[in-house]
Write a protein that holds these residues in place. Structure first.
Motif, short mmCIF file in Angstrom:
data_model
loop_
_atom_site.label_atom_id
_atom_site.label_comp_id
_atom_site.label_asym_id
_atom_site.label_seq_id
_atom_site.Cartn_x
_atom_site.Cartn_y
_atom_site.Cartn_z
N ILE A 250 -60.75 127.86 -8.24
CA ILE A 250 -61.98 127.70 -7.46
C ILE A 250 -61.83 126.47 -6.58
O ILE A 250 -61.51 125.39 -7.08
CB ILE A 250 -63.22 127.52 -8.37
N GLN A 294 -61.81 132.37 -6.61
CA GLN A 294 -63.28 132.39 -6.51
C GLN A 294 -63.75 131.70 -5.23
O GLN A 294 -63.24 130.63 -4.86
CB GLN A 294 -63.87 131.67 -7.72
N SER A 296 -66.65 129.69 -3.31
CA SER A 296 -67.73 128.78 -3.72
C SER A 296 -68.95 128.95 -2.82
O SER A 296 -69.20 128.15 -1.91
CB SER A 296 -67.25 127.33 -3.68
#
Length: 374
Positions: A250, A294, A296
């Motif tokens: 992430i 991922q 954000s």
């Protein structure tokens, strides 16, 4: 360097060097990077769905002596607003989280100078005894390092004790940029880059699933971003064969509202949407051994995060029923379980609820939608 050759090697899941990553960053068209990263996503995550999660970020304490220059959340010991979260509060927050469909606590807090291993063992045990089905995605390498220093214990022994008390997974918190020049400027009180990586190596040896993170857009150079990515890739390559290691990566942008880094050093987050999408695509390209990337949405917003799903990202993270740290520095975005699914569908994908191990979950029948009022 030849762009076509680098593209071919990337599509073959080869490990590109720091210099090659930087060359792509500066010279490759964003559309090319997005296409390559999207092709890699399709191979690594062939089901094609975009996963998401329901959890709650509950802070163990806001007392911290790390003095990170980007954090508005912490309070020094003895401050009138200082707190340590007790079981009555955890109980209330867990019951509410379950009502909203959550199955996990993200437990993090400050580097409290008086809270050692026993505090965390007791906290984890108490939560697990009362709520055995709730998962604990807790602490992070800097907090583990802090506990080790307070107790004079090894990383391994502290991790074994925490795992025995109920730690399910270890977040990639506190990575920022894994270059000590940067860490001395923005988070001098936290562990250095080598110790952060060593703790993750040890966690992988103990078969503790972890995630990896990067916060960029502050004092780091482009080269340092790619050094960070290569260091993560090397740790992942060394994990035991049966371990998941870094199950997700992430990256988010520095949030600069009222931070010391902005007020004293004049550092502002000047990251554009194109730059963030470029870094997402290059993360997929540079980290071929980390399966899940991922976006954000919390820091870059819905629309940019949606584009990232076409640039290598396959995960939309959590709706985060509660989040106090990044939000305190200006991250304004929010989702409920309905709106996060709508955002994923708008981007052209099928949403799939998951847990921290990236196993699929059914949406609970009795789930209630959270009212966003903060």
């Amino acid at each position: 360097m030849d762009l076509a050759e680098l593209y071919k090697r990337a599509l073959d899941f080869e490990f590109l060097s720091v210099e090659e990553g930087m060359y792509l960053y500066h010279n490759a068209a964003l559309t090319d990077l997005m296409f390559i990263a999207d092709e890699l996503r399709k191979k690594q995550v062939p089901h094609g769905k975009v996963t998401w999660q329901i959890d709650r970020n509950v802070n163990t304490t806001n007392v911290c002596v790390a003095n990170c220059k980007f954090c508005n959340f912490f309070r020094i010991p003895g401050h009138k607003d200082a707190y340590i979260t007790g079981m009555d509060t955890y109980r209330k927050k867990i019951v509410e989280m379950m009502k909203f469909g959550g199955d996990q606590l993200l437990l993090q807090g400050g580097h409290h100078p008086e809270l050692g291993l026993q505090f965390y063992v007791d906290t984890f045990s108490a939560i697990k005894n009362e709520f055995p089905n709730i998962k604990l995605n807790a602490l992070g390498p800097p907090e583990v390092a802090h506990i080790c220093k307070l107790e004079g214990m090894s990383h391994r022994d502290v991790l074994i004790a925490l795992k025995g008390a109920g730690l399910d997974t270890l977040p990639g918190a506190g990575a920022e940029i894994l270059v000590d020049r940067v860490r001395r400027l923005i988070s001098k009180g936290k562990c250095g880059s080598d110790e952060w990586l060593d703790i993750m190596r040890e966690a992988h040896q103990l078969n503790i699933t972890t995630s990896a993170t990067m916060m960029f857009g502050h004092v780091e150079t482009i080269e340092e971003r790619f050094i960070h990515l290569v260091k993560l890739r090397e740790v992942q390559a060394a994990k035991p064969e049966n371990a998941k290691g870094f199950l997700a990566f992430i990256t988010w942008t520095f949030q600069d509202v009222d931070t010391l880094l902005t007020r004293i050093r004049g550092v502002h987050n000047l990251t554009t949407a194109d730059e963030y999408i470029r870094m997402i695509a290059l993360s997929r390209i540079m980290l071929p051994n980390i399966k899940n990337i991922q976006a954000s949405w919390l820091t870059v917003g819905k629309q940019t995060a949606q584009v990232c799903l076409h640039a290598g990202a396959n995960d939309f993270g959590s709706i985060m029923i509660e989040e106090n740290v990044v939000s305190a520095a200006g991250a304004p975005h929010r989702f409920t379980y309905k709106t996060i699914q709508s955002a994923i569908r708008e981007a052209g994908f099928e949403p799939q609820l998951r847990n921290q191990q990236y196993e699929w979950r059914e949406i609970p029948e009795a789930i209630q939608e959270q009212v966003i009022d903060y």
